[in-house]
Design a protein around this motif. Sequence first.
Motif, PDB file in Angstrom:
ATOM      1  N   ALA A 184      25.544  10.132  -8.312  1.00 44.45           N
ATOM      2  CA  ALA A 184      25.461   9.177  -9.583  1.00 44.45           C
ATOM      3  C   ALA A 184      24.441   9.179  -9.524  1.00 44.45           C
ATOM      4  O   ALA A 184      23.332   8.753 -10.083  1.00 44.45           O
ATOM      5  CB  ALA A 184      26.500   8.361  -9.473  1.00 44.45           C
ATOM      6  N   ALA A 185      23.214   8.886  -7.999  1.00 41.57           N
ATOM      7  CA  ALA A 185      22.075   8.241  -8.079  1.00 41.57           C
ATOM      8  C   ALA A 185      21.022   9.427  -7.412  1.00 41.57           C
ATOM      9  O   ALA A 185      19.923   9.012  -7.911  1.00 41.57           O
ATOM     10  CB  ALA A 185      22.221   7.218  -7.115  1.00 41.57           C
ATOM     11  N   ALA A 186      21.960  10.362  -6.682  1.00 41.05           N
ATOM     12  CA  ALA A 186      20.580  11.078  -6.658  1.00 41.05           C
ATOM     13  C   ALA A 186      19.580  11.954  -7.511  1.00 41.05           C
ATOM     14  O   ALA A 186      19.550  12.220  -8.139  1.00 41.05           O
ATOM     15  CB  ALA A 186      20.954  12.577  -5.454  1.00 41.05           C
ATOM     16  N   ILE A 187      18.219  12.294  -6.959  1.00 40.92           N
ATOM     17  CA  ILE A 187      17.469  12.490  -7.777  1.00 40.92           C
ATOM     18  C   ILE A 187      16.829  14.021  -7.703  1.00 40.92           C
ATOM     19  O   ILE A 187      17.005  14.232  -6.296  1.00 40.92           O
ATOM     20  CB  ILE A 187      16.099  11.649  -7.915  1.00 40.92           C
ATOM     21  N   ARG A 188      16.901  14.717  -8.769  1.00 37.98           N
ATOM     22  CA  ARG A 188      17.351  15.456  -9.032  1.00 37.98           C
ATOM     23  C   ARG A 188      15.732  16.784  -9.004  1.00 37.98           C
ATOM     24  O   ARG A 188      15.050  16.173 -10.298  1.00 37.98           O
ATOM     25  CB  ARG A 188      18.723  16.729 -10.038  1.00 37.98           C
ATOM     26  N   GLN A 189      15.508  17.767  -8.528  1.00 41.61           N
ATOM     27  CA  GLN A 189      14.747  18.661  -8.991  1.00 41.61           C
ATOM     28  C   GLN A 189      14.425  20.192  -9.038  1.00 41.61           C
ATOM     29  O   GLN A 189      15.712  20.759  -8.186  1.00 41.61           O
ATOM     30  CB  GLN A 189      12.957  17.984  -8.149  1.00 41.61           C
ATOM     31  N   GLY A 190      14.451  20.932  -9.966  1.00 40.39           N
ATOM     32  CA  GLY A 190      14.796  22.807  -9.659  1.00 40.39           C
ATOM     33  C   GLY A 190      13.739  22.762 -10.418  1.00 40.39           C
ATOM     34  O   GLY A 190      12.845  23.157 -11.105  1.00 40.39           O
ATOM     35  N   PHE A 191      14.187  24.629 -10.113  1.00 40.25           N
ATOM     36  CA  PHE A 191      13.257  26.023 -10.709  1.00 40.25           C
ATOM     37  C   PHE A 191      14.635  27.251 -11.191  1.00 40.25           C
ATOM     38  O   PHE A 191      15.240  27.118 -10.539  1.00 40.25           O
ATOM     39  CB  PHE A 191      12.591  26.309  -9.682  1.00 40.25           C
ATOM     40  N   TYR A 212      20.217  14.906   1.047  1.00 43.88           N
ATOM     41  CA  TYR A 212      20.119  15.765   0.058  1.00 43.88           C
ATOM     42  C   TYR A 212      21.361  16.760   0.677  1.00 43.88           C
ATOM     43  O   TYR A 212      22.206  16.564   1.078  1.00 43.88           O
ATOM     44  CB  TYR A 212      18.544  16.551   0.207  1.00 43.88           C
ATOM     45  N   LYS A 213      21.213  17.686  -1.324  1.00 45.84           N
ATOM     46  CA  LYS A 213      22.106  18.800  -1.274  1.00 45.84           C
ATOM     47  C   LYS A 213      21.359  19.767  -2.104  1.00 45.84           C
ATOM     48  O   LYS A 213      19.967  19.559  -2.435  1.00 45.84           O
ATOM     49  CB  LYS A 213      22.679  18.061  -2.342  1.00 45.84           C
ATOM     50  N   ILE A 214      20.772  21.188  -1.803  1.00 49.23           N
ATOM     51  CA  ILE A 214      20.868  22.224  -2.487  1.00 49.23           C
ATOM     52  C   ILE A 214      21.860  22.392  -3.149  1.00 49.23           C
ATOM     53  O   ILE A 214      22.900  22.780  -2.190  1.00 49.23           O
ATOM     54  CB  ILE A 214      20.554  23.084  -1.130  1.00 49.23           C
ATOM     55  N   MET A 215      21.713  23.152  -4.885  1.00 57.43           N
ATOM     56  CA  MET A 215      22.482  23.936  -5.032  1.00 57.43           C
ATOM     57  C   MET A 215      21.935  24.837  -5.935  1.00 57.43           C
ATOM     58  O   MET A 215      20.681  25.333  -6.717  1.00 57.43           O
ATOM     59  CB  MET A 215      23.329  22.784  -5.730  1.00 57.43           C
ATOM     60  N   VAL A 216      22.610  26.151  -5.630  1.00 57.25           N
ATOM     61  CA  VAL A 216      22.614  27.135  -6.300  1.00 57.25           C
ATOM     62  C   VAL A 216      23.623  27.497  -7.770  1.00 57.25           C
ATOM     63  O   VAL A 216      24.836  27.540  -6.902  1.00 57.25           O
ATOM     64  CB  VAL A 216      22.565  28.937  -5.131  1.00 57.25           C
ATOM     65  N   GLN A 217      23.505  28.275  -8.310  1.00 54.02           N
ATOM     66  CA  GLN A 217      24.299  28.762  -9.639  1.00 54.02           C
ATOM     67  C   GLN A 217      23.196  30.028  -9.952  1.00 54.02           C
ATOM     68  O   GLN A 217      21.907  30.443 -10.248  1.00 54.02           O
ATOM     69  CB  GLN A 217      24.337  27.944 -10.708  1.00 54.02           C
ATOM     70  N   ILE A 224      17.961  33.180 -11.271  1.00 53.72           N
ATOM     71  CA  ILE A 224      19.197  32.095 -10.384  1.00 53.72           C
ATOM     72  C   ILE A 224      18.327  30.611 -10.681  1.00 53.72           C
ATOM     73  O   ILE A 224      17.104  30.639 -10.435  1.00 53.72           O
ATOM     74  CB  ILE A 224      19.140  32.326  -8.955  1.00 53.72           C
ATOM     75  N   PHE A 225      19.126  29.620 -11.129  1.00 48.91           N
ATOM     76  CA  PHE A 225      19.619  28.311 -10.560  1.00 48.91           C
ATOM     77  C   PHE A 225      19.333  27.222  -9.811  1.00 48.91           C
ATOM     78  O   PHE A 225      20.439  27.429  -9.525  1.00 48.91           O
ATOM     79  CB  PHE A 225      20.485  27.895 -12.150  1.00 48.91           C
ATOM     80  N   VAL A 226      18.205  26.814  -9.300  1.00 48.64           N
ATOM     81  CA  VAL A 226      18.285  26.040  -8.470  1.00 48.64           C
ATOM     82  C   VAL A 226      18.267  24.366  -8.497  1.00 48.64           C
ATOM     83  O   VAL A 226      16.783  24.682  -8.642  1.00 48.64           O
ATOM     84  CB  VAL A 226      17.005  26.547  -6.749  1.00 48.64           C
ATOM     85  N   SER A 227      19.080  23.751  -7.568  1.00 45.78           N
ATOM     86  CA  SER A 227      18.415  22.279  -8.050  1.00 45.78           C
ATOM     87  C   SER A 227      18.537  21.787  -6.303  1.00 45.78           C
ATOM     88  O   SER A 227      19.554  21.849  -5.772  1.00 45.78           O
ATOM     89  CB  SER A 227      19.701  21.800  -8.946  1.00 45.78           C
ATOM     90  N   PHE A 228      17.669  20.943  -6.227  1.00 44.47           N
ATOM     91  CA  PHE A 228      17.511  20.271  -5.381  1.00 44.47           C
ATOM     92  C   PHE A 228      17.681  18.606  -5.194  1.00 44.47           C
ATOM     93  O   PHE A 228      17.648  17.971  -6.336  1.00 44.47           O
ATOM     94  CB  PHE A 228      16.278  20.330  -4.198  1.00 44.47           C
TER      95      PHE A 228
END
Length: 667
Positions: A537-544, A611-616, A656-660
């Motif tokens: 609920a608090a992790a700061i996200r940034q993606g490309f 951290y967490k890396i998420m790919v969709q 490809i949706f990449v989120s960190f």
Amino acid sequence: MMAEAKTMTYLPPKLHTSYYPTFPPKPSEDSLSYIRSVLTAPTTALMGVVVDGRKPERHAVTPRCRVRKMVGGTNRWRLPESLGSDLLGSSQALRAINLPYNESMVHILTAENPHQSINLDMEKPYKFPLADMRPRTTTGGDRPVASSMLPQCPSPPYSAQPKPKYAGIPPIPTFVPSRARPAKPMDVFHYHSKRTTYPTGPDVLLHCAGMDWELHRPFLQKSETLSSLLNYADNPCPRYYYKNKASETLDNYINRSHIYSNEYREISSRLNKVEVKDEAELGKERRGLDHPAHTSARCMANMTVITLDLKDPVITKHSIAVALGNLYHDETEVEVVDVVGVLAVAYHLKFKHLENGCARIMMRSIRSRTVCSFYQAAVKYKQHEVATSCERWLECNLIPQLSTQIQLRDLPMDVLQKILKSSRLFTFNEYSLYKVLAYWVFLQMNPQIQLMPSHSSVLAYFNSLPKNSSLLEREEGQAYAPLFQTLRLHGIIDSSHIQDIQQMNILPQSWIVHILAQHYQALHGGGDMTLMTNFNAAAIRQGFIVDDEPPYHSEVFSLHGFHFEIKAVRTSKRGTYSFYMQRLKPTDPTLTFRQCERATFSMRPDRDVKYKIMVQTVHDGEQELYTTGPLTQRFGLGDKTSRSEVMTVDNLVKPIFVSFALIFPPS
């Protein structure tokens, strides 16, 4: 001797031919050569050096045809020579060949039709009319002004749960040529039903939506509603066929003629027809070539009449025609523009085959223009797979696509709140989510807007509201508070973004003070985010988004004095990418000059990061998700300790949706 004065009148000679105006003289080639040279100079310069190495010919310099060597950045390039490394010339040449529509040209292109502005009533004062098919942006006055898009006063107070005001606004009508023949509902029904041949004529008459639909009993078994109506209806009378074609022609002539009595017409009809057994017995016996079913195509039968009342605002006569037409063939044939209405008809008819077909079409056609209407129809008509597909699409495309389209205003509030709370939500940064919420609230408070507003317009509108309290503290904005509470406002760290939030005056001042206090505490605590304990609920996200040809993509993720490079690199195997993040030194060439000069840098040699890396991605119509899950690692400045774990994924399909997502736990 004096001559007598006489009055002479000059009479022009009579013309025997009609008058033709003379054509204007053509301009000379010398006057046109300078214009051509100015128009072609930017294109010639951008083409570069020709093969033979000769320089393009310049236009002769005269007092009226000057070729200036030095011109400003807003002027056009006038020299045909190759630009080479001339950056100013390249900018001028690109502007010359990419001229946008200026304000005057826009007014000319969007002007009203002169035919509509003719004042036909001489007794009334002249008034310039507006076409009904064009959206009106002004609510009063005879002259539209530029500030009509930005109301200077707030809207009337809303209730606790505001209803969308855009529900009563009709959509912009589509253009139909004047000579085009519109397809009537009965024509659409016949297009589908005539493709299936049937030996007998229609034996069921359906009264629905003010029209009579002639149907065949065997095909109605696909619909549970129509089958139950037939079971409760009266038994049909025996069917009659004409004996032959001559009997059919004679009976038609007698019925159309006005010289025969009704009694004679009944006698003729009885003598020219023959009774046929019901369909079950008709299929058992062997029909010869002289059977009436072979010699006559028209069946004289007393039909079974059934009535169906469909009370649904989505259902139209056209959608009923398409739904009833699909009873006559197995494959589903529905256009995307009609799929919502046809699904509504199929739901009321309990036509399961057509419902499943419409669901497949909807899942293949989810776009920015259709996702909102598809989701509402899926929830209303219990298509759970379609609703899930719309949610998955919104989780990836709410920020990249829907946030820039006017269809954003059709997104229901509960769906928007659900998407913002989703752990699969893709966003470029936390400020992008705040920005899309501000746009959504603006469209709810200004339902008359027909085009997506610019950021400056939204900023000016919220800045024009009363300053004594924020929007969420007033009655008309209290219903939107739960949406803004789902945002991770502590992840907005850019000073320009915080300044925009203050100018909009949507959030209460206590919220902004709390955000700044969290930033201040993290900077003075070495980056520790002590108040953030829940990672999900608090992790700061940034993606490309990886959707172009270069084999890699990288961005800089800066947070509380620590800078990381998030990367996606394509390997030698097709469709295989590697994703990781690494800490940057203050002197790393990846950082921009502004970041090196003005950004804050922490001198801590190591930093614990969770951290967490998420790919969709979408593969064969299915949404696929790959994630590392929450990981904790200590990042240093050395080559071996600065890089995170590498996540490699195969068979990825663009986009490809990449989120960190990361957070700094206390250390």
